[in-house]
Design an enzyme around this catalytic site. Structure first.
Site, PDB file in Angstrom:
ATOM      1  N   LYS A 197      40.377  42.279  37.550  1.00  0.00           N
ATOM      2  CA  LYS A 197      40.520  41.132  38.450  1.00  0.00           C
ATOM      3  C   LYS A 197      39.588  41.262  39.647  1.00  0.00           C
ATOM      4  O   LYS A 197      38.952  40.285  40.063  1.00  0.00           O
ATOM      5  CB  LYS A 197      41.974  41.015  38.905  1.00  0.00           C
ATOM      6  CG  LYS A 197      42.942  40.630  37.798  1.00  0.00           C
ATOM      7  CD  LYS A 197      44.387  40.637  38.281  1.00  0.00           C
ATOM      8  CE  LYS A 197      45.345  40.261  37.158  1.00  0.00           C
ATOM      9  NZ  LYS A 197      46.754  40.325  37.586  1.00  0.00           N
TER      10      LYS A 197
ATOM     11  N   ASP B 272      43.866  46.628  34.731  1.00  0.00           N
ATOM     12  CA  ASP B 272      43.995  45.172  34.843  1.00  0.00           C
ATOM     13  C   ASP B 272      43.593  44.707  36.250  1.00  0.00           C
ATOM     14  O   ASP B 272      42.905  43.696  36.414  1.00  0.00           O
ATOM     15  CB  ASP B 272      45.438  44.766  34.538  1.00  0.00           C
ATOM     16  CG  ASP B 272      45.628  43.259  34.551  1.00  0.00           C
ATOM     17  OD1 ASP B 272      45.018  42.579  33.706  1.00  0.00           O
ATOM     18  OD2 ASP B 272      46.365  42.754  35.420  1.00  0.00           O
TER      19      ASP B 272
END
Length: 817
Positions: free
Chosen positions: A683, A679
């Site tokens: 980003k 994750d």
């Protein structure tokens, strides 16, 4: 004296006729001297045409249609006429119907219905209605005469659309009314030629009849009574917020009626205009409403436009050729050819280069028009002077009408901006030197959307309507609904913004309501009224709704939903999403999404992709757009991992902190989705791309914090139960860092083309040393901010801050629109 004309919808039933009688009676009581003109009862003209057509085809079913006409009129006599006058009224109606029956039978025998015969057949509608209504007045004690307008209105022999001989007609009308003070109930629509053959004034001609009588007698006002509250700013069937226009000029009314405003028949205005007689459009079913006054002059208006009309089915004939440049007479020959073929040209648009031009005609004439142009200009085509002649079908004309268009600079720009920001392409534009009307040709599928966009821009500019389609009703989605609910009043009163939720979907149900879904009971309605959720169907319905100012809000992390973004943007619908999977997909797909948003002039906003509600991406954009260059990016981009390592100070075990974080709701249901670092890598990938660099996910050096032994096919519960076996491993890392006066932070970084996401030890000189709780912290080192980088810090996770960021993106798009 005034003229009162009542249309077919006003006299559709005997009850409605009684209402009309009361309106006229009230007018008389108030001192007016009306003469009253009537159309046929609602639907009767169509039945008469149908009966004639069937008879001319030798179809005996014309008799059934005739019976329907007969029953309708005898029923009206029965309900409207008192016993004293019933027999003579019913007998006269029977005589008229018998005449009609004989005419239809004659048409049936010869199997032919000429325009002359059709006019005679249609005349029975007004003759029957006006006679019955005149007797209805007499039945309640108001003396009324029935006037067959064929006696006084004289035309040429153009059957179907007779040209009025005003010199003769005006004399006959004046002579008839000279000294005649009895209430006159007059047939609309019909007239007669020199030899007394029955003619008609064209469909809608009862309005024209009213103007003819009004002009001949110099009346004070001509009233056209219909079934709407005057002339509206737009068609209320297509623009729900359309409202009645209080006052407009003759020219404005002429333009709007020409381009489809149905309440007024275009020729009506001319006789009134010559005599400067006001025309008032009134509603039979709301008689106390002021209606619309049409006059020679109107009070000064603030708004540059008065109304918007449309012709929703036209064809555009396009002609191109470099040989036409500077050559005189080509366009003239084309237009003469159209005139010779009785093809009416609605709109003309030509480039100043003379290389191309186009004109709009009715679709039924398009094929014929092209054929005769090609025949007429065969030599020019053969010599290449004209290179292309084609037809564009399925287009509509939107006419923006207003005398103030010429006085208010920027009005045209406002129209184009309203269309452009809703992804509506313009095929052609035409505007006369008077600047009273700007006509725009667009794809017919965009007609309703364009009407609403322009109407909102001019008439509702104080309140912008934003239409939302939301998918995902989990924690983020629910919180967003609550925030919308809490902010509705503020947005409406302070921001002049009306938020309407049109569509809602989750994995189980979906609901779409173009009138809006109340955010107070959205969940109940979705459960009770929603249909089974099918993603493709939801998107298709969203596109077909084709509403202006539409925003699609994706509150999921679904790859299936993300894969539809390109289709949504290409449909001129803006997107707001916290779903990182689109911008962290393959670089080519990332580019396609941004190019599609730019091409279709819509917004693709995703501030919450990084840092939840923190202004991370918007700050990065501001830096790049101002000409700055990003040299280095560093960030603690996971609220979950921030909390874990900010808390991992030796007082608790690593596994205990992870379990605590899960209980607090900081982690995903399976904490491995946080600990694997993917994750955070997504980003970082997004930030690098937004900074202007090309990068793929696999280019990032990623440290997976999950011990290899726990990466297999085990449940989240098993993972947590066994994580304590690796506490020593993580404790050793912590102690090593602490011995150097450092702390552990899971940091994403990009510099000199290299990207990494890994656990690092940082000392007190590093800006991430002092992180607390579940904060995110992002550092941008740039050419402008080199010695001291820009730092953004705050909560990087949580439903409230994430949905708040989503809501902020929605408001940004609304302000843009």
């Amino acid at each position: 004296m005034i003229v009162m004309k009542f249309g077919g919808s006003s006299v559709g039933t005997p009850e409605r006729v009684k209402g009309v009688v009361n309106i006229v009676k009230k007018s008389i009581v108030q001192g007016a001297k009306p003469l009253v003109i009537f159309s046929a009862f609602q639907g009767v003209t169509d039945l008469l045409i149908e009966a004639g057509k069937k008879a001319s085809e030798g179809n005996e079913k014309y008799k059934q249609v005739f019976e329907e006409i007969t029953n309708k009129h005898h029923s009206a006599v029965k309900e409207l006429i008192t016993a004293k006058r019933f027999e003579q009224t019913d007998d006269h109606v029977s005589l008229l119907l018998n005449d009609l029956q004989q005419v239809l039978y004659g048409i049936y025998l010869v199997k032919e219905m000429s325009p002359r015969s059709l006019d005679y057949v249609m005349s029975f509608g007004e003759r029957l209605s006006a006679f019955i209504i005149s007797e209805a007045f007499n039945s309640i004690g108001i003396t009324a005469d029935y006037l067959d307008s064929r006696i006084v209105i004289k035309t040429d022999e153009t059957f179907g659309a007779g040209r009025v001989n005003f010199a003769v007609t005006n004399t006959l009308i004046k002579n008839y009314f000279n000294g005649n003070n009895t209430l006159q109930i007059i047939t609309g629509f019909i007239a007669s030629a020199t030899e007394n053959e029955t003619t008609t004034l064209g469909r809608g001609g009862s309005d024209y009849s009213a103007a003819i009588f009004g002009a001949a007698l110099d009346v004070e006002e001509i009233q056209i009574w219909t079934d709407v509250d005057g002339v509206l700013t737009a068609d209320p069937r297509k623009v729900k917020k359309a409202f009645s226009i209080e006052e407009m000029s003759y020219d404005e009314a002429m333009e709007m009626s020409h381009f489809g405003a149905k309440v007024l028949y275009p020729p009506t205005i001319r006789p009134a205009m010559v005599k400067a007689i006001p025309i008032r459009i009134k509603n039979t079913f709301n008689p106390d409403f002021r209606g619309t006054l049409i006059n020679a002059t109107v009070a000064t208006k603030r708004n540059p436009i008065t109304g918007i009309s449309t012709i929703d089915k036209i064809s555009l004939v396009k002609i191109e050729g470099s040989g036409m440049v500077g050559v005189a007479g080509v366009t003239g020959r084309i237009f003469q050819t159209m005139a010779d073929a009785s093809i009416n040209i609605i709109l003309i648009s030509q480039a100043s280069s003379e290389h191309s031009f186009c004109f709009a005609i009715l679709p039924e004439h398009a094929k014929k028009a092209v054929e005769i142009i090609k025949k007429k200009l065969k030599y020019e085509i053969a010599e290449g002077i004209i290179s292309e002649i084609n037809i564009q079908s399925d287009v509509s004309i939107i006419a923006v009408v207003g005398e103030n268009l010429k006085n208010m600079p920027g009005s045209s720009g406002k129209i184009f901006q309203a269309l452009g920001r809703n992804g509506i392409n313009i095929d052609a534009v035409a505007q006369g030197l008077s600047k009273l009307n700007m006509s725009i040709v667009i794809n017919r599928n965009d007609e309703s959307k364009a009407l609403n966009a322009i109407h909102d821009a001019f008439f509702l500019s104080e309140h912008k309507t934003i239409n939302l389609f939301i998918i995902g009703t989990g924690l983020i989605g629910r919180t967003l609904f609550q925030q919308i609910k809490n902010q509705l009043e503020f947005l409406y009163n302070e921001m002049r913004m009306e938020i309407k939720v049109i569509g809602i979907a989750n994995t189980r149900k979906m609901l779409i309501d173009k009138n809006g879904i109340d955010v107070n009971d959205w969940e109940e309605r979705l459960t009770q009224e929603g249909e089974t959720s099918v993603t493709d169907i939801y998107f298709e319905k969203m596109k077909k709704s084709n509403l202006p100012n539409t925003i699609f809000v994706d509150c999921t992390s679904s790859e299936e939903i993300m894969s539809c973004y390109l289709e949504v943007l290409s449909s001129a619908i803006s997107i707001v999403t916290p779903n990182k999977k689109a911008n962290s997909n393959k670089y080519e797909y990332y580019l396609q999404l941004h190019k599609a948003a730019k091409k279709h002039n819509v917004n693709f906003l995703y501030e919450t992709n990084v840092g939840a509600g923190l202004p991370v991406i918007s700050t990065l954009h501001d830096l790049v757009f101002s000409g700055d260059k990003i040299i280095k990016i560093e960030g603690v981009l996971s609220g979950t991992l921030s909390y874990i390592f900010n808390t991992f100070n030796g007082e608790n075990t690593f596994s205990g902190i992870v379990i605590d974080a899960q209980k607090r709701g900081y982690t995903e249901p399976d904490p491995r989705e946080d600990l694997n670092g993917l994750d955070v890598a997504r980003k970082l990938l997004i930030l690098v791309r937004e900074a202007g660099y090309r990068l793929e996910l696999e280019d990032i050096e990623l440290e997976n914090l999950i011990p290899e032994e726990l990466r297999g096919n085990i449940t989240a519960e098993e993972f947590l139960n066994r994580l304590h076996l690796f506490d020593d491993y993580f404790e050793d890392k912590r102690k090593t860092a602490a011995e150097d006066g450092s702390v552990l932070r899971f940091i994403a970084s990009y510099e000199d083309g290299k990207a990494s996401v890994k656990l690092r030890a940082v000392d007190s000189r590093h800006p991430f040393y002092s992180l607390a709780s579940n904060d995110n912290k992002i550092s941008f080192t740039t050419v402008y901010y080199n010695e001291r980088p820009i730092i953004i810090q705050g909560p990087g996770a949580g439903a409230k801050v994430t949905s708040g960021g989503i809501f902020a993106d929605i408001v940004r798009i609304a302000n843009y629109l």
